[in-house]
Motif scaffolding. Structure first.
Motif, PDB file in Angstrom:
ATOM      1  N   ARG A 101     -18.049  49.468 -27.458  1.00 19.62           N
ATOM      2  CA  ARG A 101     -16.809  49.194 -26.731  1.00 19.62           C
ATOM      3  C   ARG A 101     -16.437  50.318 -25.774  1.00 19.62           C
ATOM      4  N   VAL A 102     -16.556  51.581 -26.212  1.00 20.25           N
ATOM      5  CA  VAL A 102     -16.043  52.685 -25.390  1.00 20.25           C
ATOM      6  C   VAL A 102     -17.120  53.402 -24.587  1.00 20.25           C
ATOM      7  N   ASN A 103     -18.396  53.253 -24.971  1.00 21.92           N
ATOM      8  CA  ASN A 103     -19.480  53.888 -24.217  1.00 21.92           C
ATOM      9  C   ASN A 103     -20.270  52.894 -23.388  1.00 21.92           C
ATOM     10  N   GLY A 104     -20.451  51.693 -23.908  1.00 23.56           N
ATOM     11  CA  GLY A 104     -21.239  50.687 -23.218  1.00 23.56           C
ATOM     12  C   GLY A 104     -22.327  50.158 -24.139  1.00 23.56           C
ATOM     13  N   VAL A 105     -22.712  48.907 -23.948  1.00 24.90           N
ATOM     14  CA  VAL A 105     -23.686  48.278 -24.847  1.00 24.90           C
ATOM     15  C   VAL A 105     -25.078  48.856 -24.676  1.00 24.90           C
ATOM     16  N   ASP A 106     -25.355  49.512 -23.542  1.00 23.24           N
ATOM     17  CA  ASP A 106     -26.681  50.100 -23.338  1.00 23.24           C
ATOM     18  C   ASP A 106     -26.624  51.611 -23.200  1.00 23.24           C
ATOM     19  N   HIS A 107     -25.573  52.230 -23.689  1.00 21.34           N
ATOM     20  CA  HIS A 107     -25.463  53.689 -23.615  1.00 21.34           C
ATOM     21  C   HIS A 107     -26.390  54.331 -24.647  1.00 21.34           C
ATOM     22  N   PRO A 108     -27.001  55.474 -24.349  1.00 24.38           N
ATOM     23  CA  PRO A 108     -27.866  56.143 -25.326  1.00 24.38           C
ATOM     24  C   PRO A 108     -27.183  56.421 -26.665  1.00 24.38           C
ATOM     25  N   TYR A 109     -25.886  56.730 -26.643  1.00 24.05           N
ATOM     26  CA  TYR A 109     -25.183  56.942 -27.902  1.00 24.05           C
ATOM     27  C   TYR A 109     -25.197  55.666 -28.751  1.00 24.05           C
ATOM     28  N   THR A 110     -25.041  54.527 -28.106  1.00 20.11           N
ATOM     29  CA  THR A 110     -25.061  53.260 -28.826  1.00 20.11           C
ATOM     30  C   THR A 110     -26.430  53.021 -29.449  1.00 20.11           C
ATOM     31  N   ILE A 111     -27.489  53.383 -28.743  1.00 11.89           N
ATOM     32  CA  ILE A 111     -28.844  53.222 -29.285  1.00 11.89           C
ATOM     33  C   ILE A 111     -28.982  54.030 -30.571  1.00 11.89           C
ATOM     34  N   THR A 112     -28.512  55.255 -30.554  1.00 12.94           N
ATOM     35  CA  THR A 112     -28.573  56.101 -31.746  1.00 12.94           C
ATOM     36  C   THR A 112     -27.804  55.479 -32.897  1.00 12.94           C
ATOM     37  N   GLU A 113     -26.653  54.934 -32.608  1.00 12.69           N
ATOM     38  CA  GLU A 113     -25.852  54.308 -33.660  1.00 12.69           C
ATOM     39  C   GLU A 113     -26.582  53.109 -34.269  1.00 12.69           C
ATOM     40  N   TYR A 114     -27.265  52.339 -33.443  1.00 18.88           N
ATOM     41  CA  TYR A 114     -28.038  51.208 -33.953  1.00 18.88           C
ATOM     42  C   TYR A 114     -29.107  51.677 -34.941  1.00 18.88           C
ATOM     43  N   VAL A 115     -29.793  52.774 -34.617  1.00 25.95           N
ATOM     44  CA  VAL A 115     -30.854  53.269 -35.496  1.00 25.95           C
ATOM     45  C   VAL A 115     -30.270  53.698 -36.835  1.00 25.95           C
ATOM     46  N   HIS A 116     -29.151  54.395 -36.814  1.00 22.61           N
ATOM     47  CA  HIS A 116     -28.518  54.814 -38.066  1.00 22.61           C
ATOM     48  C   HIS A 116     -28.081  53.606 -38.888  1.00 22.61           C
ATOM     49  N   LEU A 117     -27.494  52.621 -38.222  1.00 24.04           N
ATOM     50  CA  LEU A 117     -27.042  51.429 -38.948  1.00 24.04           C
ATOM     51  C   LEU A 117     -28.224  50.696 -39.570  1.00 24.04           C
ATOM     52  N   ALA A 118     -29.357  50.664 -38.888  1.00 28.18           N
ATOM     53  CA  ALA A 118     -30.542  50.009 -39.431  1.00 28.18           C
ATOM     54  C   ALA A 118     -30.981  50.679 -40.734  1.00 28.18           C
ATOM     55  N   LEU A 119     -30.937  52.005 -40.776  1.00 25.04           N
ATOM     56  CA  LEU A 119     -31.306  52.725 -41.999  1.00 25.04           C
ATOM     57  C   LEU A 119     -30.383  52.349 -43.148  1.00 25.04           C
ATOM     58  N   TYR A 120     -29.073  52.290 -42.886  1.00 26.19           N
ATOM     59  CA  TYR A 120     -28.124  51.973 -43.954  1.00 26.19           C
ATOM     60  C   TYR A 120     -28.247  50.509 -44.381  1.00 26.19           C
ATOM     61  N   CYS A 121     -28.583  49.637 -43.438  1.00 31.47           N
ATOM     62  CA  CYS A 121     -28.811  48.231 -43.804  1.00 31.47           C
ATOM     63  C   CYS A 121     -30.004  48.118 -44.746  1.00 31.47           C
ATOM     64  N   PHE A 122     -31.079  48.835 -44.437  1.00 29.08           N
ATOM     65  CA  PHE A 122     -32.252  48.793 -45.312  1.00 29.08           C
ATOM     66  C   PHE A 122     -31.904  49.333 -46.693  1.00 29.08           C
ATOM     67  N   ALA A 123     -31.107  50.405 -46.734  1.00 28.01           N
ATOM     68  CA  ALA A 123     -30.698  50.959 -48.029  1.00 28.01           C
ATOM     69  C   ALA A 123     -29.861  49.968 -48.819  1.00 28.01           C
ATOM     70  N   ASN A 124     -29.215  49.033 -48.125  1.00 28.21           N
ATOM     71  CA  ASN A 124     -28.425  47.990 -48.787  1.00 28.21           C
ATOM     72  C   ASN A 124     -29.214  46.689 -48.918  1.00 28.21           C
ATOM     73  N   THR A 125     -30.543  46.785 -48.820  1.00 31.91           N
ATOM     74  CA  THR A 125     -31.483  45.654 -48.998  1.00 31.91           C
ATOM     75  C   THR A 125     -31.328  44.563 -47.945  1.00 31.91           C
ATOM     76  N   GLN A 126     -30.743  44.889 -46.785  1.00 32.45           N
ATOM     77  CA  GLN A 126     -30.664  43.917 -45.688  1.00 32.45           C
ATOM     78  C   GLN A 126     -31.832  44.184 -44.730  1.00 32.45           C
ATOM     79  N   VAL A 127     -33.032  43.781 -45.163  1.00 31.53           N
ATOM     80  CA  VAL A 127     -34.254  44.139 -44.438  1.00 31.53           C
ATOM     81  C   VAL A 127     -34.303  43.455 -43.076  1.00 31.53           C
TER      82      VAL A 127
END
Length: 1375
Positions: free
Chosen positions: A1148-1174
């Motif tokens: 919302r505040v940086n943009g859907v294709d901002h590099p910061y958003t990309i980093t956030e996606y990677v972190h969220l993917a790790l936590y999803c896997f840890a919660n068995t959402q493969v």
């Protein structure tokens, strides 16, 4: 919070910024009719209450830690600290009784205002259509601005009654606006158009729902692991359409065909006396048109038609208090669709619905239907902001608001929070109004206050804001570069406003300042000093100079104020000579003007030279640059003389010189044998060592991490020297030997100190100003001042730039595009004008070829932007879309295509109709004919072009048509050489892409973001990505040439240019207390006190919410940090919740294709896997990889990290073939980035070997595992656990390979009916995969033991090995 501020703690790169309130806690009553959206909001509200209830304890603890007080003092001060009292808060539930519905419960806080309950009810699905009502308790109307705790009788379980109130004209307008907003609440048009604080978020679409809801669903997730073709490694496809998920299939829920104010407004006098307020016209989905009267009692249908005014109610008409109730009554389709619309609205995450404080624009958008909207039309032609119906009066006194908020008290924490919240709110409103006013000025919607002047010299006032253009008015900048200097001055001025605002000195005022770039023009918007328009500037200025140093005046009050400010900004008071040969004392640059307003406030303005000049970009006869500077081709003479050093560089330089000073002095003092004094000092400071180290850690998070090795030595040296210096300056000369004073004197001289007896480094910003005459009495000091400025410029070259390159080499700084590159450079005090020097340096380091591409791409696009500014100013407004598309074609397409790009603009401008063939033969608009063209056609074309130019007011207005790719690239190369001292040495986009590894789509994105161009969402380069050989057509029909042959059409046409957005620069107000909590929390985490750090950062989040509200980049930084801390401490569900908010906020505040958003996606993917959402984890990683490819291409460390994550997860679900592709790509990239002896590479070799063994390819697996073993052995030794594990793996693979080979030999020799044995695949457990993911992502878990007896459970002992590591560091791999 500085986004580039370096924290190693928890973050795997410099922390980012984002935003939103994090309130979670007890859920609403299960019997409540509130839907999921309200539940989420209630949870958020509850968490804030919980945070407030304990925040006084954290305030107490933080204040002691930051001042290094002993524990005893801490406990005592908590009893008397006024800050503690403010946060006592109680949460309770209330019953709400609304007309026509059952009672329901809501959760509230005793510190909330009644107005917040109003807002809650206006957001709930079942009460959202009500706006004009009061809340009553026992028949008494509650004051909207009263705190709940101040209302007698209000307690748990009490019922508040919603009572409908009579409408006024204002309330009726608010009601209609609110209904219109509800009808648009799930429509993305505002987000695409960049209005009303709306912006895009695609997390829910990527995950196909709420990930937290998936976690609550206990059903087994169906794993869909197939990646899109364009995401697979080595794919050259770079599609644009997937950027906006489902943009082509936007689902709309129509409720009405039209809702608008009627042309019969306003009501005539006799109808006003009958209660009529306004008239509304509605067309329902059933194709029925109604005219509705808004009266004081509500809304009813009248008998008016389009042709006849008949305001009487229709027969049997019922008056409804809510417009929604009336529309539901007359239209069944509205009733059905509106209910569906509100269900969808409330199911959206609150972070997707809240407005952002500053508008975020998208550079791509689908073509949207333009619908009738009376409110939008009214807003477009009124001077008010969208929601100013809530503010008394129509125009705001911006200057008074800005200055009054800064004058609010700030002694206690609650006072500071209230003050900072007010400052931020007024500032964000001012930025919004200034942006709107600037676009109106350039669009010609505002009359100039000096209409008789030339257009470039005109000035404007709109909505009490003063606007001026970035041109040299009355030759003020004649000696400094003319229009070029006038263009740069507002940016420098804004930097000056920023630093003086940060000092926040009481009694010294700056103007509200916003710099807007729009359609090639630079507009400066400023608040207006009271009374300045009533007198001439010469009469107003009481300090400084209005003519760059010829006439100079001073004022004792300004000298006093600026001297206080200058001590913090390292600005040296200095004496200059005016035209009357008088010595004038200044504490700022000579251009800084002091004006006392009619309100008695002391204002400063024109802060363009707050900091000293950069001698590397000035041609000065009196200055000889260092050998290093000359070797780099310096000085570079710019078109202007306003190049200044940055504040970050000044701070770093002074800090560096101070360390040199204390080390030199400390060594010499120790040699003198002052051991007794040293021992005494050590004893005195023994108790404060811990605090000193924490301070170093905190500073180190902001400065160079390479200083960490010498922290202790630096601290000891500081204690020695500061004590000696204090003794000398305090006059205790008897206690200090002469030799000691001589040592300090030598140390001060060695670092260029302006004083002999102590360290004093300050800068004279006027040292090299050609129009300033310095006092002869300061000649000796003046030489030192000049040398200091020269040394600072050398420091940038010899220390800061190499340090930045070292950061890139060890991957602690990994920019991804021009914006993040700029952030990283500015954090080190490096100006963008040094990009050419940086490009030449990094190009010599093979591992940094990705950085070379990023830097050169940024040079290219910035140079193109400089050319574009001049180009677009000359384009007639009638041809803007054509001119923009033509420039893009010249920039990103080949010549043969561009020759067909103008589409007969000449004929159009001359109002002549031409056939298609004529248009195609008369499009280039240049006297240079294409190869093979005949002279006759060129002559006809020249005649038509001349005619068109005359029709448009002369040749000058049509010069832009003559732009060709060759002329444009010539200008770009010249600009790159002149501005950046970089030789592109290539002639077109294809050569550039091939030579530097760039891709057109990334360059297009960068250019659009730098210039504000918004393009139609479609594919522009379908033929390739990195180095396409031609501009293939992206339109269905190719263009025919005059000879009938097919030629490629240009990628861009005028229909592709959908809008031009303003690019806005402004000051970001800071939440100071939250920043202190955050940095102290970081220091605690780095020391291993995770729980303490978590509490401090959680409190920082609470304070940020208090200041910034719901959406702000800094809040997302806290969310991301808290997510990582929760993950490290084992709470995976909470980590997932925080990180989901961080991703939504970043989008919302940086943009859907901002590099910061990309980093956030990677972190969220790790936590999803840890919660068995493969499956969800894979979707997030695919999205992150796609965005990386779009932004920077495949050659980037972030892509290698993402590929490792994807490969591991695919391996975990037995998708070995696809997994191997990603893992092999990650291995190949990491070998190039880190070298063959890196432990990262060893891990990649092991992962590839493990996957190959699962596929039965034991020979390849053995080879790769052997490589991993050799790296472990050489780096860690034979006895290390990793080496032993690899050796055991080698043994197992060898056994498998031998067994397989024996069986194969038996089959080949025809023995018995042998068959291949089943391959023994050891399926990895999810836990093992998660452990490996943690290592790859830089996370190492260490068991946190229970505190020993006598140790506070809340603080605990520091963890011996901190689990928070940077993924670029190999320490995690060593353990």
């Amino acid at each position: 919070m500085d986004q580039g501020g370096g924290t190693v703690a928890v973050e795997d790169r410099p922390p980012l910024g984002r935003s939103k309130k994090d309130r979670k806690g007890p859920k609403t009553d299960p019997h409540s009719p509130a839907k999921e959206g309200e539940k989420m909001q209630a949870e958020m509200r509850e968490k804030e209450k919980d945070q407030r209830e304990v925040s006084h304890q954290k305030v107490e603890k933080h204040e002691h830690e930051s001042t290094n007080e002993p524990d005893g003092e801490t406990e005592e001060s908590s009893k008397t600290d006024p800050d503690v009292l403010y946060v006592q808060d109680v949460g309770f539930s209330l019953n709400i009784s609304a007309p026509g519905m059952e009672e329901f419960k809501i959760q509230v806080s005793s510190m909330e205002l009644v107005q917040e309950i109003h807002q809650l009810l206006m957001d709930r699905e079942d009460t959202c259509h009500r706006t004009c009502f009061s809340l009553q308790l026992n028949g008494q109307v509650l004051d909207n601005f009263a705190e709940l705790k101040s209302i007698d009788g209000l307690s748990e379980g009490i019922t508040l009654k919603v009572v409908e109130e009579p409408y006024t004209i204002r309330e009726a307008r608010i009601h209609m606006r609110h209904i219109r907003d509800l009808l648009k609440s799930v429509d993305l048009s505002d987000a695409f158009l960049g209005t009303d604080g709306a912006s895009l978020s695609y997390l829910s679409s990527v995950c196909q729902g709420d990930i937290l809801e998936k976690k609550r669903n206990t059903k087994q997730e169906c794993v869909d692991c197939t990646p899109p073709e364009y995401v697979i490694p080595k794919s050259e496809e770079r599609p644009i359409l997937p950027l906006h998920v489902n943009a082509k299939n936007l689902i709309k829920i129509p409720c009405l065909k039209m809702l608008t104010t009627s042309g019969w407004n306003p009501p005539p006098g006799h109808r006003k006396l009958c209660g009529d307020l306004m008239y509304i016209c509605v067309v329902t989905l059933e194709e029925k048109k109604y005219h509705i009267t808004s009266s004081t009692r509500g809304f009813y249908i009248n008998q008016t038609t389009d042709d006849e005014f008949h305001p009487a109610p229709v027969n049997n008409s019922v008056c409804f208090h809510s417009l929604v109730d009336l529309l539901s009554h007359i239209s069944p389709s509205f009733k059905k669709n509106f209910a569906s619309l509100q269900r969808r609205r409330t199911l959206r995450h609150p972070f997707e619905r809240v407005a952002t404080p500053y508008q975020v624009f998208s550079w791509l958008t689908p073509k949207l239907d333009h619908t009738i909207d009376a409110i939008r039309a009214e807003d477009a032609f009124s001077s008010k902001l969208g929601y100013e119906e809530h503010i008394p009066g129509q125009t705001r006194e911006w200057n008074e608001e800005l200055q009054t908020t800064r004058e609010l008290p700030r002694k206690s924490l609650p006072e500071r929070l209230l003050r900072e919240r007010a400052i931020f709110k007024v500032h964000s409103d001012f930025v919004s109004a200034a942006t709107r006013g600037a676009t109106a000025v350039i669009d010609g919607n505002v009359m100039a206050i000096n209409p008789g002047e030339e257009a470039k010299m005109q000035m404007f006032i709109w909505n009490n804001i003063f606007f001026s253009l970035g041109f040299d008015v009355r030759e003020h900048y004649k000696d400094l570069g003319g229009d070029h200097a006038a263009h740069v001055a507002p940016r420098n001025d804004l930097q000056g406003v920023k630093v003086y605002n940060a000092i926040d000195l009481e009694g010294l005022y700056t103007l509200g300042t916003v710099v807007i770039d729009y359609r090639g023009f630079r507009i400066t918007a400023q608040s207006i000093i009271p009374g300045i328009l009533e007198r001439e500037q010469e009469q107003s200025v009481v300090y400084g100079s209005i003519d760059f140093g010829k006439t100079v005046v001073s004022h004792p009050k300004y000298v006093d104020l600026l001297q206080k400010a200058g001590s913090q900004l390292k600005i040296l008071p200095h004496t200059v000579v005016n035209d009357k040969q008088e010595d004038i004392l200044l504490c700022s640059s000579v251009e800084c003007k002091g004006i006392i307003g009619n309100d008695g406030r002391h204002y400063i303005l024109d802060l363009l030279r707050t900091f000293p000049p950069d001698v590397n970009f000035l041609s000065l006869d009196t200055v000889t640059l260092s050998k290093e500077a000359e070797a780099l081709g310096l000085p570079i003479v710019h078109k202007h003389k306003l190049s200044c050093l940055r504040q970050e560089l000044i701070d770093a330089f002074v800090e560096s010189r101070y360390m040199m000073f204390i080390k030199y002095a400390a060594v010499q003092l120790q040699k003198l044998g002052l051991k007794k004094q040293i021992d005494l000092l050590s004893q005195k400071n023994e108790d404060s060592n811990e605090g000193g180290n924490a301070l170093c850690l905190e500073r180190d998070g902001k400065e160079d991490s390479n200083k960490s090795c010498s922290k202790i030595e630096d601290t000891e040296a500081k204690k020695i020297v500061e004590s000696i210096t204090e003794s000398i300056t305090s006059g205790e000369k008897r206690k200090i030997e002469d030799s000691t004073k001589e040592i300090v004197k030598k140390a001060a001289s060695a670092v260029g100190s302006l004083k002999e007896s102590e360290f004093d480094l300050r800068f004279n910003p006027d040292v090299f100003s050609p129009t300033v005459t310095h006092s002869p009495s300061e000649n000796e000091s003046f030489k030192k001042q000049c040398a200091l400025v020269k040394d600072a410029a050398d420091f940038l070259l010899t220390t800061q730039i190499p340090a930045f390159i070292r950061d890139c080499l060890d991957h602690s700084s990994v920019p991804m595009d021009g914006a993040t590159l700029s952030d990283n450079l500015h954090n080190r005090g490096i100006n963008i004008r040094y990009l050419g020097i940086i490009a030449n340096m990094v190009s010599k380091v093979p591992q940094l070829d990705y950085m070379t591409s990023i830097v050169i791409g940024d040079i290219l696009m910035r140079s193109a932007k400089h050319v574009f500014v001049t180009f677009i100013q000359s384009v007639d407004p009638l041809c803007l879309s054509t001119g923009l598309s033509h420039f893009l074609n010249c920039l990103l397409a080949t010549g043969v295509a561009v020759e067909n790009s103008l589409g007969g603009i000449g004929g159009f401008m001359s109002n002549q109709d031409h056939s298609n063939n004529n248009k195609n033969t008369n499009t280039n608009g240049s006297n240079n004919a294409a190869p093979g063209g005949n002279n006759k056609r060129n002559k006809n074309h020249h005649k038509r072009k001349t005619k068109a130019a005359q029709a448009n007011g002369g040749n000058e207005a049509m010069e832009w048509i003559s732009l060709t790719p060759s002329t444009l690239w010539k200008m770009i190369k010249e600009e790159a050489m002149a501005y950046f001292k970089f030789d592109l040495n290539l002639n077109n986009i294809d050569e550039i892409c091939r030579n530097y590894g760039l891709q057109k789509i990334s360059l297009l994105r960068a250019f659009c973001q730098k210039t504000g161009i918004q393009l139609h969402l479609r594919e522009y380069f379908p033929d390739g990505v990195v180095a396409s050989t031609g501009a293939a057509s992206s339109t269905p029909n190719p263009t025919s040439s005059g000879r009938g042959q097919q030629v490629p059409s240009a990628p861009f046409n005028e229909q592709d240019i959908l809008n031009v957005f303003p690019r806005v620069k402004h000051v970001n107000p800071r939440a100071s207390d939250a920043f202190n909590f955050y940095t102290t929390g970081q220091a605690k985490i780095q020391q291993g006190y995770l729980k303490d750090g978590y509490e401090l950062i959680n409190e920082a989040l609470n304070l940020l919410n208090n200041v910034y509200g719901a959406m702000h980049p800094e809040i997302a930084q806290c969310l991301r940090m808290l997510a990582r801390l929760n993950y490290i401490m084992g709470d995976h569900v909470e980590a997932l919740s925080y990180q989901q908010k961080a991703v939504l906020m970043s989008e919302r505040v940086n943009g859907v294709d901002h590099p910061y958003t990309i980093t956030e996606y990677v972190h969220l993917a790790l936590y999803c896997f840890a919660n068995t959402q493969v499956s969800t984890a894979l979707k997030l990683l695919y999205r992150a990889r796609y965005l990386c490819l779009l932004v920077v291409g495949e050659n980037h460390p972030e892509v290698a990290l993402i590929d490792s994550n994807i490969g591991l997860i695919l391996h975990a679900i037995s998708e070995f073939d696809i997994s191997l592709k990603f893992l092999e790509n990650a291995l190949s990239m990491n070998k190039h980035l880190f070298g063959m002896q890196s432990l990262k590479v060893a891990v990649n070799f092991h992962l590839v070997a493990r996957t190959q063994s699962c596929m039965g390819d034991f020979r390849s697996a053995l080879q790769n595992e052997k490589e991993a073993y050799l790296i472990y052995k050489s780096q860690l030794g034979d006895e290390h656990e990793k080496t032993k594990e690899s050796s055991e793996c080698l043994r197992h693979l060898t056994q498998q390979a031998v067994v397989l080979q024996k069986k194969m030999n038996e089959i080949y020799t025809g023995r018995a009916k042998s068959t291949l044995p089943p391959i023994q695949i050891q399926q990895p457990s999810m836990g093992n995969v998660l452990d490996m993911l943690n290592i790859i992502n830089g996370i190492l878990f260490v068991q946190v033991q229970a505190p020993a007896s006598g140790t506070s459970a809340s603080s605990g002992a520091p963890v011996p090995n901190s689990p928070i590591l940077d993924p670029s560091s190999e320490e995690a791999l060593r353990q």
